[in-house]
Design a protein around this motif. Structure first.
Motif, mmCIF file in Angstrom:
data_model
loop_
_atom_site.group_PDB
_atom_site.id
_atom_site.type_symbol
_atom_site.label_atom_id
_atom_site.label_comp_id
_atom_site.label_asym_id
_atom_site.label_seq_id
_atom_site.Cartn_x
_atom_site.Cartn_y
_atom_site.Cartn_z
ATOM 1 N N GLY A 157 0.776 -1.392 0.162
ATOM 2 C CA GLY A 157 0.128 0.141 0.051
ATOM 3 C C GLY A 157 0.765 1.377 -0.140
ATOM 4 O O GLY A 157 0.271 2.410 0.099
ATOM 5 N N LYS B 243 3.721 1.987 -4.781
ATOM 6 C CA LYS B 243 4.671 1.431 -5.845
ATOM 7 C C LYS B 243 3.959 1.083 -6.955
ATOM 8 O O LYS B 243 4.385 1.833 -8.064
ATOM 9 C CB LYS B 243 5.237 -0.005 -5.324
ATOM 10 C CG LYS B 243 6.095 0.361 -4.000
ATOM 11 C CD LYS B 243 6.782 -1.200 -3.474
ATOM 12 C CE LYS B 243 5.842 -2.294 -3.422
ATOM 13 N NZ LYS B 243 4.915 -2.097 -2.127
ATOM 14 N N THR C 141 1.108 2.118 -7.790
ATOM 15 C CA THR C 141 0.412 3.227 -8.388
ATOM 16 C C THR C 141 1.241 4.364 -9.120
ATOM 17 O O THR C 141 1.246 4.530 -10.334
ATOM 18 C CB THR C 141 -0.429 3.963 -7.218
ATOM 19 O OG1 THR C 141 -1.127 3.103 -6.674
ATOM 20 C CG2 THR C 141 -1.032 5.216 -7.661
ATOM 21 N N THR D 276 -9.767 -2.179 -5.186
ATOM 22 C CA THR D 276 -9.036 -0.912 -4.819
ATOM 23 C C THR D 276 -8.063 -1.114 -3.834
ATOM 24 O O THR D 276 -7.307 -0.188 -3.418
ATOM 25 C CB THR D 276 -10.005 -0.002 -4.489
ATOM 26 O OG1 THR D 276 -10.544 -0.477 -3.045
ATOM 27 C CG2 THR D 276 -10.931 0.124 -5.144
ATOM 28 N N SER E 131 -4.373 -2.591 -2.370
ATOM 29 C CA SER E 131 -2.906 -2.912 -2.909
ATOM 30 C C SER E 131 -2.737 -4.386 -3.010
ATOM 31 O O SER E 131 -3.657 -5.125 -2.135
ATOM 32 C CB SER E 131 -1.901 -2.208 -2.046
ATOM 33 O OG SER E 131 -1.530 -3.017 -1.079
ATOM 34 N N GLY F 103 -0.678 -6.673 -2.052
ATOM 35 C CA GLY F 103 -0.406 -7.354 -0.703
ATOM 36 C C GLY F 103 -1.636 -7.482 0.360
ATOM 37 O O GLY F 103 -2.010 -8.224 0.917
HETATM 38 N N1 LIG Z 1 -7.892 1.451 -8.219
HETATM 39 C C1 LIG Z 1 -7.971 2.129 -7.217
HETATM 40 N N2 LIG Z 1 -8.698 2.529 -6.271
HETATM 41 C C2 LIG Z 1 -8.744 3.127 -5.329
HETATM 42 N N3 LIG Z 1 -7.689 3.090 -4.368
HETATM 43 C C3 LIG Z 1 -6.608 2.333 -4.903
HETATM 44 C C4 LIG Z 1 -6.578 1.689 -6.332
HETATM 45 N N4 LIG Z 1 -5.294 1.315 -6.434
HETATM 46 C C5 LIG Z 1 -4.728 1.319 -5.139
HETATM 47 N N5 LIG Z 1 -5.411 2.383 -4.411
HETATM 48 C C6 LIG Z 1 -4.763 2.506 -3.247
HETATM 49 O O1 LIG Z 1 -3.514 3.292 -3.195
HETATM 50 C C7 LIG Z 1 -2.624 2.933 -2.461
HETATM 51 C C8 LIG Z 1 -1.367 2.347 -3.028
HETATM 52 O O2 LIG Z 1 -1.418 0.938 -3.585
HETATM 53 P P1 LIG Z 1 -0.686 0.416 -4.499
HETATM 54 O O3 LIG Z 1 -1.055 -0.789 -5.008
HETATM 55 O O4 LIG Z 1 0.213 1.468 -5.229
HETATM 56 O O5 LIG Z 1 0.318 -0.036 -3.168
HETATM 57 P P2 LIG Z 1 1.867 -0.974 -3.332
HETATM 58 O O6 LIG Z 1 3.020 -0.209 -2.986
HETATM 59 O O7 LIG Z 1 2.005 -1.615 -4.858
HETATM 60 O O8 LIG Z 1 1.563 -2.115 -2.424
HETATM 61 P P3 LIG Z 1 1.664 -4.060 -2.627
HETATM 62 O O9 LIG Z 1 3.010 -4.116 -2.055
HETATM 63 O O10 LIG Z 1 0.791 -4.457 -1.735
HETATM 64 O O11 LIG Z 1 1.575 -4.224 -4.052
HETATM 65 C C9 LIG Z 1 -3.331 1.664 -1.313
HETATM 66 O O12 LIG Z 1 -3.796 2.339 -0.248
HETATM 67 C C10 LIG Z 1 -4.278 1.254 -2.262
HETATM 68 O O13 LIG Z 1 -5.207 0.862 -1.556
#
Ligand SMILES: Nc1ncnc2c1ncn2[C@@H]1O[C@H](COP(=O)(O)OP(=O)(O)OP(=O)(O)O)[C@@H](O)[C@H]1O
Ligand SMILES: [Mg+2]
Length: 503
Positions: A42, A45, A47, A403, A405, A407
Motif C-alpha cells: 500500500g 509502488k 500506483t 481498490t 494494494s 499485498g
Molecule cells: N484503483 C484504485 N482505487 C482506489 N484506491 C486504490 C486503487 N489502486 C490502489 N489504491 C490505493 O492506493 C494505495 C497504494 O496502492 P499500491 O497498489 O500502489 O500499493 P503497493 O505499494 O503497490 O503495495 P503492494 O506491495 O501491496 O503491491 C493503497 O492504499 C491502495 O488501496
C-alpha cells in the motif's frame, strides 16, 4: 558532471476519489540501470508505476524522458515511448494461446491481413525459450500454472523491446531457479542499455540484481540508496519507519496426535500423466509442516488433491484424526475441517466487484448468519478483528476488493479462510507479495494458530521462510516425496539437493 537521467518523474501526486496515495514523489533513473522500488503493502509502488505506464492518467506532476516532457493518454501511448510493464496481477486472456497472448494486438500479419500464425509462433518460441519456459506456445493460458503464466507476462513485456521495463513483483510466483533465469535476462537487457524498474518484497533479490533502491512509505519518497552500500537493516527501517527484528523465531507447538494422514495419494492428468505419485506423509496436530520444491514438482497439485479439487483423477487415502475423509469435493473437505488458501488470488481466491468485507465473509457465512439472517453487526465485528490483526490497510470495508494494494488483497484472502475456523489449514504461497512487516504478523498468527491445535501445511518457494517457521519440511520432486527434513537438520542446500531434478 552528472549524466542526464533517462527518466525523471517529478513531484508526482495522485489520489483515488479524494484519497491521496502519492505525495510529491520524485523518481529518477539512468539507462542500463536496475532500480529497485521498495515499500510496504500500500506504499504506492504499483500506483507510481501505473502512472508511468499510462494506466492512470489523472495525476499531477511531470514525466521527462531524455529531458522531454511526456503525458501518456493510455498504455499504447507509453509503449510507443518505450515503456512496458509487467503487472503485479496477471493480465492474460485465459482462452488464448501463449503466443497469442504475447503478441495480442500486435500479431504479425500474413498476406491478406490474416494473422501469420507460423511466424507468430516462431517468434513466441524464441522468447519463451530464452526464459526456459518449456511449453508449446499454442497451449491455452488456462492450462498453465501461475508461475508459468508469470513467465508469459515477462515474455510479453520482453517482446516489446522497451527502453524502460517495469517489473511489478515479477518473481513472486517463481521458484528460485526461474528467478535466476529472470535475472540472467535482466542482465542481458542491462547490457543493451535498457532501464529496469524492479519491484519486490524479497530483500535478497534486491541486493542481487539492483544498482540502486528507491523506498516509498505511505505515498512519500523516503530516499534512494546504492544497493552496494545500504545495509539490510537500514532498508527495513526506511520501509517500516521503525527498527525491526528481521529474523522470526518459530514458536509452534506440535502435539503427539496425528492430525492428517495422507497415504499413497496419486493424481493424474486426463491423458494419464502423473501430477503426484504415491505421496505419503503424516502431520501432527499443531505442527507447521512445510512443502518445498521447484515449480511443477506437484506442490499445488498435492494441496488441491487433498482438498478435493480434482476427485476424478485422484486416488489414495486422506485421514483426519484417524478417520477416512471423503475428498470428493471441497464442500466435503471443508466440513471435515480443511481450508485451502490458493496461490492465485485473482483466479479463485477473491471475487472482484465485491467489497472487502463481503470477500472476507464469503467462506464463513455460517459463522455470521444467525437465525437465518445475515447479522451485519457480527459481520462487522469478525471482519474488524482480522483487519486489525493482519493490519489490512483499507479505508472503508465497503470498497471493492480491487481498490486494495496487491499485498492487502492477499491478507484479505487469508482472513477469509481463517474465519472458517479450520482444523487443518493448507496454504499455498501465503506470503507472496506481502511486505516484511506483514509477513511477520502472518508468521506470528500461524504460530498462535498452531498453539491452538490447528495444523498448518504451507507450500512456499521462499526457503528462508520455510526454514524459519516449519517444524518439518517435505521436499517434492517430479510429483513424489524426495525428503522429509526435521527443523534442526534442514538447510537451503539439503532442500535444493532434494528438489533438483534427477538427471
Ligand atoms: N484503483 C484504485 N482505487 C482506489 N484506491 C486504490 C486503487 N489502486 C490502489 N489504491 C490505493 O492506493 C494505495 C497504494 O496502492 P499500491 O497498489 O500502489 O500499493 P503497493 O505499494 O503497490 O503495495 P503492494 O506491495 O501491496 O503491491 C493503497 O492504499 C491502495 O488501496
Ligand atoms: Mg503493488
Amino acid at each position: 558532471m552528472m549524466e542526464k537521467p533517462l527518466l525523471l518523474m517529478k513531484q508526482i501526486n495522485k489520489d483515488f476519489s479524494g484519497v491521496q496515495v502519492l505525495y510529491d514523489v520524485d523518481f529518477e533513473m539512468s539507462a542500463g540501470e536496475v532500480m529497485a522500488l521498495m515499500g510496504e503493502n500500500g506504499a504506492g509502488k504499483s500506483t507510481l508505476m501505473k502512472i508511468l505506464a499510462g494506466v492512470h492518467t489523472d495525476w499531477q506532476g511531470s514525466i521527462l524522458i531524455e529531458g522531454e516532457k511526456h503525458r501518456f493518454k493510455n498504455t499504447k501511448d507509453a509503449e510507443q515511448a518505450g515503456i512496458s510493464i509487467i503487472y503485479q496481477e496477471l493480465n492474460l486472456v485465459q482462452e488464448l494461446s501463449v503466443a497469442e497472448n504475447i503478441f495480442l494486438g500486435r500479431e504479425p500479419a500474413a498476406f491478406g491481413g490474416m494473422i501469420n500464425y507460423p511466424k507468430m509462433n516462431r517468434m513466441a518460441h524464441e522468447i519463451t525459450d530464452e526464459l526456459n519456459l518449456n511449453v508449446d506456445v499454442r497451449t491455452p493460458i488456462a492450462q498453465l500454472r501461475v508461475g508459468q503464466q508469470q513467465l508469459v507476462e515477462i515474455a510479453k513485456a520482453l517482446s516489446l523491446n522497451a527502453r524502460i521495463l517495469i517489473m511489478d513483483e515479477p518473481s513472486s510466483a517463481l521458484s528460485d531457479t526461474e528467478t535466476e533465469i529472470l535475472f540472467r535476462v535482466i542482465r542481458q537487457l542491462i547490457r543493451r542499455n535498457v532501464a529496469v524498474i524492479y519491484i519486490s518484497h524479497r530483500m535478497g533479490e534486491v541486493f542481487e540484481i539492483a544498482d540502486r533502491v528507491t523506498v516509498l512509505r505511505d505515498g512519500h519518497l523516503v530516499g534512494v540508496r546504492s544497493a552496494k552500500e545500504v545495509q539490510r537493516q537500514e532498508l527495513i527501517s526506511m520501509m517500516v519507519g521503525r527498527d525491526f527484528d528481521q529474523f522470526f523465531v518459530k514458536e509452534s507447538a506440535p502435539q503427539d496426535e496425528v492430525a492428517l494422514e495422507v497415504n499413497r495419494l496419486t493424481r493424474k492428468t486426463i491423458d494419464g500423466k502423473y501430477l503426484i505419485k504415491d505421496v505419503t506423509f503424516r502431520v501432527r496436530k499443531g505442527e507447521q509442516f512445510g512443502i518445498a520444491g521447484l515449480l511443477g514438482a506437484g506442490r499445488t497439485e498435492l494441496l488441491e488433491a487433498i482438498f478435493g479439487a480434482d476427485f476424478l483423477q485422484t486416488s489414495g487415502e486422506v485421514k483426519i484424526n484417524g478417520q477416512h475423509i471423503d475428498y470428493s469435493s471441497p464442500e466435503k473437505t471443508i466440513l471435515a475441517g480443511l481450508s485451502l488458501i490458493t496461490e492465485d488470488r485473482k483466479g479463485n481466491g477473491l471475487v472482484l466487484g465485491m467489497s472487502v468485507e463481503q470477500n472476507m465473509t464469503l467462506a464463513a457465512l455460517r459463522e455470521i448468519v444467525r437465525y437465518g439472517m445475515l447479522s451485519k453487526s457480527r459481520e462487522k465485528s469478525v471482519t474488524g478483528r482480522f483487519t486489525h490483526r493482519l493490519s489490512i490497510n483499507v479505508s472503508d470495508m465497503k470498497n471493492p476488493i480491487e481498490t486494495l494494494s496487491g499485498g492487502n488483497q492477499q491478507k484479505v484472502l487469508l482472513a477469509k479462510w481463517l474465519l472458517t475456523n479450520p482444523r487443518i489449514l493448507l496454504l499455498d504461497e501465503p506470503t507472496r507479495g506481502i511486505d516484511v512487516g506483514a509477513k511477520h504478523e502472518i508468521y506470528e498468527l500461524l504460530s498462535e494458530l498452531s498453539k491452538q491445535g490447528i495444523t498448518i501445511i504451507i507450500v512456499s518457494s521462499e526457503l528462508t521462510e520455510l526454514l524459519s517457521i516449519c517444524d518439518r519440511i517435505m521436499v517434492m520432486r517430479e510429483g513424489t516425496v524426495s525428503a522429509i527434513l526435521e527443523h534442526e537438520e534442514a538447510s537451503q542446500e539439503k532442500i535444493m539437493d532434494a528438489a533438483a531434478p534427477l538427471a
